[in-house]
Design a protein around this motif. Structure first.
Motif, short mmCIF file in Angstrom:
data_model
loop_
_atom_site.label_atom_id
_atom_site.label_comp_id
_atom_site.label_asym_id
_atom_site.label_seq_id
_atom_site.Cartn_x
_atom_site.Cartn_y
_atom_site.Cartn_z
N LEU A 115 -5.69 -8.47 29.32
CA LEU A 115 -5.09 -7.20 28.92
C LEU A 115 -5.18 -6.14 30.02
CD1 LEU A 115 -3.72 -5.84 26.47
CD2 LEU A 115 -5.96 -5.02 25.79
N HIS A 116 -6.26 -6.16 30.79
CA HIS A 116 -6.47 -5.09 31.77
C HIS A 116 -6.04 -5.48 33.18
CE1 HIS A 116 -8.36 -3.30 28.42
NE2 HIS A 116 -9.39 -4.11 28.42
N GLY A 117 -5.40 -6.64 33.32
CA GLY A 117 -4.78 -7.00 34.57
C GLY A 117 -5.72 -7.25 35.73
N ARG A 118 -6.95 -7.63 35.46
CA ARG A 118 -7.91 -7.91 36.54
C ARG A 118 -7.93 -9.41 36.82
NH1 ARG A 118 -11.44 -3.74 33.64
NH2 ARG A 118 -11.89 -5.45 32.22
N GLY A 153 -10.29 -10.98 38.26
CA GLY A 153 -11.63 -11.46 37.91
C GLY A 153 -11.77 -11.84 36.46
N ASP A 154 -10.90 -11.29 35.59
CA ASP A 154 -10.99 -11.60 34.17
C ASP A 154 -10.54 -13.03 33.87
OD1 ASP A 154 -12.08 -9.22 33.53
OD2 ASP A 154 -10.28 -8.34 32.64
N VAL A 155 -9.75 -13.63 34.76
CA VAL A 155 -9.37 -15.03 34.58
C VAL A 155 -10.62 -15.91 34.69
CG1 VAL A 155 -7.98 -16.95 35.45
CG2 VAL A 155 -7.05 -14.62 35.48
N ALA A 156 -11.44 -15.63 35.72
CA ALA A 156 -12.71 -16.35 35.87
C ALA A 156 -13.63 -16.06 34.70
CB ALA A 156 -13.38 -15.97 37.19
N ALA A 157 -13.62 -14.81 34.22
CA ALA A 157 -14.47 -14.43 33.09
C ALA A 157 -14.05 -15.18 31.83
CB ALA A 157 -14.39 -12.92 32.85
N ARG A 191 -13.32 -7.27 25.60
CA ARG A 191 -13.25 -7.15 27.07
C ARG A 191 -11.81 -7.24 27.55
NH1 ARG A 191 -17.11 -11.45 29.69
NH2 ARG A 191 -16.25 -10.46 31.55
N GLY A 192 -10.86 -7.33 26.62
CA GLY A 192 -9.46 -7.44 27.02
C GLY A 192 -9.05 -8.86 27.37
N LEU A 193 -9.84 -9.85 26.93
CA LEU A 193 -9.51 -11.27 27.16
C LEU A 193 -9.00 -11.83 25.83
CD1 LEU A 193 -12.81 -12.28 29.05
CD2 LEU A 193 -10.74 -11.23 29.99
N LEU A 194 -7.69 -11.93 25.71
CA LEU A 194 -7.10 -12.33 24.44
C LEU A 194 -6.65 -13.78 24.48
CD1 LEU A 194 -4.96 -9.15 23.73
CD2 LEU A 194 -7.38 -9.55 23.30
N MET A 195 -7.11 -14.56 23.50
CA MET A 195 -6.76 -15.98 23.44
C MET A 195 -6.16 -16.28 22.08
SD MET A 195 -10.26 -17.14 25.35
CE MET A 195 -11.03 -15.57 24.90
N LYS A 196 -5.11 -17.12 22.07
CA LYS A 196 -4.36 -17.33 20.83
C LYS A 196 -5.01 -18.32 19.87
CE LYS A 196 0.37 -16.06 22.10
NZ LYS A 196 1.74 -16.54 22.31
N GLU A 238 -7.59 -4.60 43.76
CA GLU A 238 -8.93 -4.36 44.31
C GLU A 238 -9.87 -5.53 44.07
OE1 GLU A 238 -10.64 -0.70 43.06
OE2 GLU A 238 -8.99 0.54 43.82
N ASP A 239 -9.73 -6.16 42.91
CA ASP A 239 -10.68 -7.22 42.56
C ASP A 239 -10.14 -8.62 42.85
OD1 ASP A 239 -8.80 -7.44 40.46
OD2 ASP A 239 -10.32 -8.42 39.22
N ALA A 240 -8.97 -8.71 43.51
CA ALA A 240 -8.33 -10.02 43.69
C ALA A 240 -9.21 -10.98 44.47
CB ALA A 240 -6.97 -9.86 44.38
N ARG A 241 -9.78 -10.52 45.57
CA ARG A 241 -10.59 -11.41 46.41
C ARG A 241 -11.84 -11.89 45.68
NH1 ARG A 241 -10.19 -12.65 51.65
NH2 ARG A 241 -12.03 -13.51 52.69
N THR A 242 -12.54 -10.96 45.03
CA THR A 242 -13.77 -11.35 44.31
C THR A 242 -13.42 -12.22 43.11
OG1 THR A 242 -13.68 -9.27 43.07
CG2 THR A 242 -15.08 -9.32 45.02
N GLY A 243 -12.27 -11.94 42.47
CA GLY A 243 -11.86 -12.76 41.33
C GLY A 243 -11.55 -14.19 41.73
N LEU A 244 -10.86 -14.35 42.87
CA LEU A 244 -10.55 -15.70 43.37
C LEU A 244 -11.82 -16.42 43.80
CD1 LEU A 244 -7.32 -14.94 45.45
CD2 LEU A 244 -7.46 -16.19 43.29
N ARG A 245 -12.77 -15.67 44.40
CA ARG A 245 -14.03 -16.29 44.82
C ARG A 245 -14.81 -16.78 43.60
NH1 ARG A 245 -16.66 -12.18 47.04
NH2 ARG A 245 -15.43 -12.30 48.96
N ALA A 246 -14.75 -16.00 42.51
CA ALA A 246 -15.45 -16.42 41.28
C ALA A 246 -14.86 -17.72 40.74
CB ALA A 246 -15.34 -15.31 40.22
N LEU A 247 -13.54 -17.86 40.84
CA LEU A 247 -12.90 -19.12 40.40
C LEU A 247 -13.33 -20.28 41.28
CD1 LEU A 247 -9.29 -17.82 39.61
CD2 LEU A 247 -10.89 -18.82 37.97
#
Length: 740
Positions: free
Chosen positions: A668-671, A673-677, A416-421, A569-578
């Motif tokens: 990876l994809h700069g969304r 919302g992916d931080v919350a994901a 999903r483009g969520l890379l963790m070390k 585009e997804d900034a507001r929904t991403g912050l709300r998810a957090l």
């Protein structure tokens, strides 16, 4: 003093944490070895030695444990394998990616390794493990048939059936004990089966060995899916490419493409390398890699990456990364390395098992010996119960409970483009209680867009057209915003004459008999053309954090063009998810207070503006002292200190290499919302690990009690152990499924 040297090997049949531990323990005991690094996921072993070590003895020692060993030739420098977003030119990064060869026949062990959690190449019945399991099963069936026809020799038939499956397991148990791992699962199995034969339970011994092999086979097939899921990404990259040289194209192996080469990608073809479009415009289907359902329109100077599919037009692409360093190769490498980075929970389980297994042996021995000695119990009955407890106590399910979940989770995230070390990063993410985000390029797109066109005595299209005329030859971000809007609105941009840049003021020129000027408000005021009402409109736009340009035609104000770096585009929904996940959010930006506040109000986030890099780092430290576990999200060089200071640093894809290298994870994809994901994936993983530990220990407790009271025996004991292992592995593999 002997010169320090390094040797690297590809190890076949090594597919779980306990496998690596056995090899590590054995090799460290050999004279001259200074350090050992065993990587389960890449199937490699790196040894640092003083030059006096007998490498052949090392290979023989590992082979004796039941693994195949093949030396890997070439340099093996220590690399800091860092996160990189696609689209960057990595020509300057020189990596030894010999680990990227993912399909090696030697990875299958020379002989069956009794505790293999890895993927089986080909069909399961074609593997050595599969063949031994089938042979053991056939021997068990034959023993039952012989026992039915000739009851007198039945015990001997079952002993023979037992030995067929037990012999290779016992051999490796002895080798592991000699190499420093006496309490291996193979040793526990060998003691239990041998003891069953001694107390005349040969039939059960044969069945237990067969069930053990079946359980291990099932576990290996199931656990292999976690590795296969991420390894399958490599299949997305074509094996060949069309190299464009001097106007002629020829087919070459994709792995031979050099940085700077030009390749031709036809409509419908899969792109064979990371690169930048030189010519052509087409819709790129990124779904195979990113899961994005809508193709992305890309043209000259846009970045593309390996594995995506070209849509409707031919493209000429300049290669920016060698095959070993393209996006997919880096993702695969990152996940392999991340799986080697143990989470705190995993380290605890490893330490727990180190004491737990000898403890089980002691308890089993006490159960077998004390009742007959102290209470006159029957030796056969209590030895039988002791052997059952030995099998119940096998730590297999417990040991794999955490790494199986972490491997599956890291793989699922990477797709999903969520890379963790590493596992530690994955575990920490779920505990995050505050997220500090940069503004430009993180919450916003990182480039200005035209937000308002205010015409005076002209149409919007005319104002935009005349402004675009003047900005046509400029590369300034504001000019690019106007040109992009003109292109999107399809307004005509006629040729201009005598276009000049006026330093600190704007642009002037002439088109169709009209004298044009696109000026800053301050420069426009000096001309005296602005009215009080127009000045008020400019002030109102400035208050919203927008930059305003004033268009003058023949000395009169024709219109205003306002621009601003707009939220993603997804900034507001991403912050709300957090926020919904109970996480506090905070914007940290170096931008001016007015612009930051306008964006913050639009997104509903607390704002700290006009910050230097050290200010961002200081605020992260303050949040930590207040008791928050802090994640910092950013994409620029000025974010690097704060990324390093945070409990978890998360880089936005497309950001600077400095930010990506400093971060613990990357979106990876700069969304947004992916931080919350990412946080949700971590929490889901920790729940899964808790479930796995509960399954592993719960089943053991139940069967321990039922065995002591005489309800269950050897068969249920081995079913409990292998069943728990398979259940734990399958439960972990649920993490590979996307959450809708």
């Amino acid at each position: 003093m002997a010169e320090a040297a390094q040797a690297k090997y590809r190890v076949g049949g090594m597919d779980c944490a306990s496998c690596a531990a056995k090899i590590d323990t054995a090799v460290r005991r050999i004279a001259g070895v200074e350090d050992v690094s065993v990587s389960v996921t890449s199937g490699t072993m790196t040894i640092r030695h003083d030059g006096t070590s007998d490498l052949k003895a090392i290979e023989k020692k590992v082979t004796g444990l039941g693994y195949s060993v093949v030396p890997m030739h070439g340099k093996t420098p220590n690399h800091d394998h860092t996160l990189h977003a696609h689209g960057h030119d990595h020509a300057g990064h020189h990596h030894d990616h010999s680990d990227h060869e993912h399909a090696h026949p030697e990875r299958e062990a020379a002989e069956l390794h009794g505790h293999d959690h890895g993927s089986l190449s080909g069909s399961w019945w074609q593997s050595k493990k599969g063949r031994l399991t089938i042979l053991s099963g056939m021997a068990l069936v034959a023993a039952y048939v012989v026992g039915h026809l000739m009851p007198g020799i039945a015990p001997y038939a079952f002993i023979a059936a037992t030995l067929i499956g037990l012999a290779p397991i016992a051999r490796r148990a002895v080798m592991a004990a000699l190499a420093g791992t006496p309490f291996s699962i193979e040793m526990l199995m060998t003691i239990a089966a041998t003891g069953a034969i001694i107390i005349h339970a040969a039939e059960e011994a044969a069945a237990v060995v067969f069930l053990f092999l079946v359980g291990e086979l099932l576990e290996g097939i199931a656990a292999g899916k976690a590795r296969a899921s991420i390894q399958s990404l490599t299949a997305l990259v074509p094996k060949s490419a069309l190299l464009d040289e001097a106007g002629e194209t020829r087919e070459v192996p994709a792995e031979s493409l050099a940085v700077g080469s030009i390749i031709l990608v036809r409509p419908g073809d899969r792109i064979s390398a990371d690169g930048v479009i030189v010519s052509g415009e087409s819709a790129i289907d990124e779904a195979p890699v990113t899961g994005e359902s809508v193709p992305v329109r890309k043209a000259a100077d846009d970045a593309v990456f390996a594995g995506t599919v070209n849509g409707d037009a031919a493209l000429r692409i300049r290669v920016t990364a060698a095959a070993a360093d393209n996006t997919i190769a880096r993702v695969v490498k990152l996940v392999e390395e991340a799986q080697e980075s143990k989470a705190p929970t995993e380290r605890f389980i490893d330490r727990f098992s180190r004491y737990y297994t000898p403890g089980v042996v002691v308890v089993a021995a006490l159960v077998a010996i004390l009742p007959p000695l102290l209470a006159g119990g029957a030796w056969d009955e209590w030895v039988y119960k002791g052997l059952a407890i030995l099998l119940i106590g096998c730590p297999c399910a417990l040991v794999i409970s955490t790494p199986a979940a972490i491997a599956a989770s890291l793989s699922a995230g990477a797709r999903r483009g969520l890379l963790m070390k590493g596992g530690a990063v994955l575990e920490t993410l779920g505990k995050v209680t505050a997220v500090a985000l940069d503004k430009t390029g993180t919450l916003t797109e990182g480039k200005p867009r035209v937000t308002d066109i205010v015409p005076f005595e002209r149409t919007e299209a005319q104002v935009l057209s005349r402004a675009a005329v003047l900005e046509r030859s400029s590369s300034h971000p504001l000019a690019l915003a106007i040109l992009e809007r003109a292109k999107n609105d399809k307004v005509p941009v006629p040729p201009a004459f005598e276009v000049e840049a006026v330093p600190g003021k704007g642009m002037t020129g002439r088109v169709g008999g009209e004298e044009l000027a696109l000026l800053s408000p301050a420069a426009a005021r000096l001309t005296g053309a602005l009215t009080a009402e127009q000045d008020e409109q400019i002030a109102a736009l400035n208050e919203q954090g927008k930059t305003v340009s004033v268009l003058l035609i023949n000395g009169k104000v024709a219109g205003l063009i306002a621009m601003r770096d707009e939220p993603r585009e997804d900034a507001r929904t991403g912050l709300r998810a957090l926020t919904d996940a109970g996480v506090r959010t905070l914007m940290l930006t170096g931008d001016n207070e007015r612009t930051a506040r306008a964006i913050g109000e639009q997104l509903g986030i607390d704002v700290r503006a006009e910050l230097m890099p050290e200010d961002k780092q200081r605020i992260v430290g303050e949040l930590k002292r207040e008791g928050f576990l802090v994640a910092k999200v950013g994409d620029g060089i000025n974010d690097a200190p704060a990324l390093a200071a945070a409990d978890v640093g998360i880089a936005m894809g497309g950001g600077t290499d400095v930010a990506l290298e400093t971060a613990d994870a990357a979106v990876l994809h700069g969304r947004v919302g992916d931080v919350a994901a990412m946080i949700a994936l971590s929490r889901r993983t920790m729940r899964n690990i808790f479930e796995n530990i509960t399954i592993a220990l719960g089943l053991k407790v139940v069967f321990l009690v039922t065995t002591i009271v005489g309800i269950t025996g050897l068969w249920p004991a081995i079913l409990a152990d292998t069943g728990a292992t398979v259940l734990v592995t399958i439960n972990a593999l649920r993490l590979l499924q996307p959450v809708r």
